[in-house]
Design a protein around this motif. Sequence first.
Motif, PDB file in Angstrom:
ATOM      1  N   PHE A  67       0.832  -1.186   0.000  1.00 46.80           N
ATOM      2  CA  PHE A  67       0.000   0.000   0.000  1.00 46.80           C
ATOM      3  C   PHE A  67       0.873   1.245   0.000  1.00 46.80           C
ATOM      4  N   ASP A 125      -3.507   5.215   0.556  1.00 48.72           N
ATOM      5  CA  ASP A 125      -4.345   4.116   1.023  1.00 48.72           C
ATOM      6  C   ASP A 125      -4.559   4.211   2.530  1.00 48.72           C
ATOM      7  N   THR A 133      -8.531   4.313  -4.153  1.00 48.02           N
ATOM      8  CA  THR A 133      -7.125   4.698  -3.999  1.00 48.02           C
ATOM      9  C   THR A 133      -6.169   3.525  -4.200  1.00 48.02           C
ATOM     10  N   VAL A 134      -6.675   2.302  -4.083  1.00 46.62           N
ATOM     11  CA  VAL A 134      -5.797   1.123  -4.214  1.00 46.62           C
ATOM     12  C   VAL A 134      -5.496   0.862  -5.659  1.00 46.62           C
TER      13      VAL A 134
END
Length: 150
Positions: free
Chosen positions: A91, A95, A149-150
């Motif tokens: 991440f 994240d 956002t990932v």
Amino acid sequence: MTGETDTRKEMLRAFLAEHDEPCPGCGYNLRGLSEATCPECGEELLLRVGMVGPRMKLYLTGLIGLAFGFGFDSIILLWMFFESLVGVAWFDFFDAISLLAGFVVCGGAMAGWLWFRRWIRHRSIAIRLGLVVGCWALSAGTAVAFFATV
């Protein structure tokens, strides 16, 4: 006024002559009570009308919705934390910020939901339904924001 009070006391005595009911103060069984006072704790009693069940369905549905969002953000944050301890960081900063924001927002909303429970339960069905939809939308929004956002 005295006649009305005497009538209410007589109705209370008639009701308790046939029913097992606990004292709301101490729990003592009031069956066969001859006075409008609990013999155990000494509190004065009155006969009143109550709801069969409190209006909890929509309140609990909203609380569950917020708990889903809070739990989702908590579990993924913990997973990220343990992954970073092991050295497997899949991440990035955004994240974590997205999840932390969802955690704070859902946690704060859940605290507010619990704090204002009486106010919420006494609103109309339309208002409570709107609040419940808002709770679930907020939780879904935090999950969507994370996956975006990932």
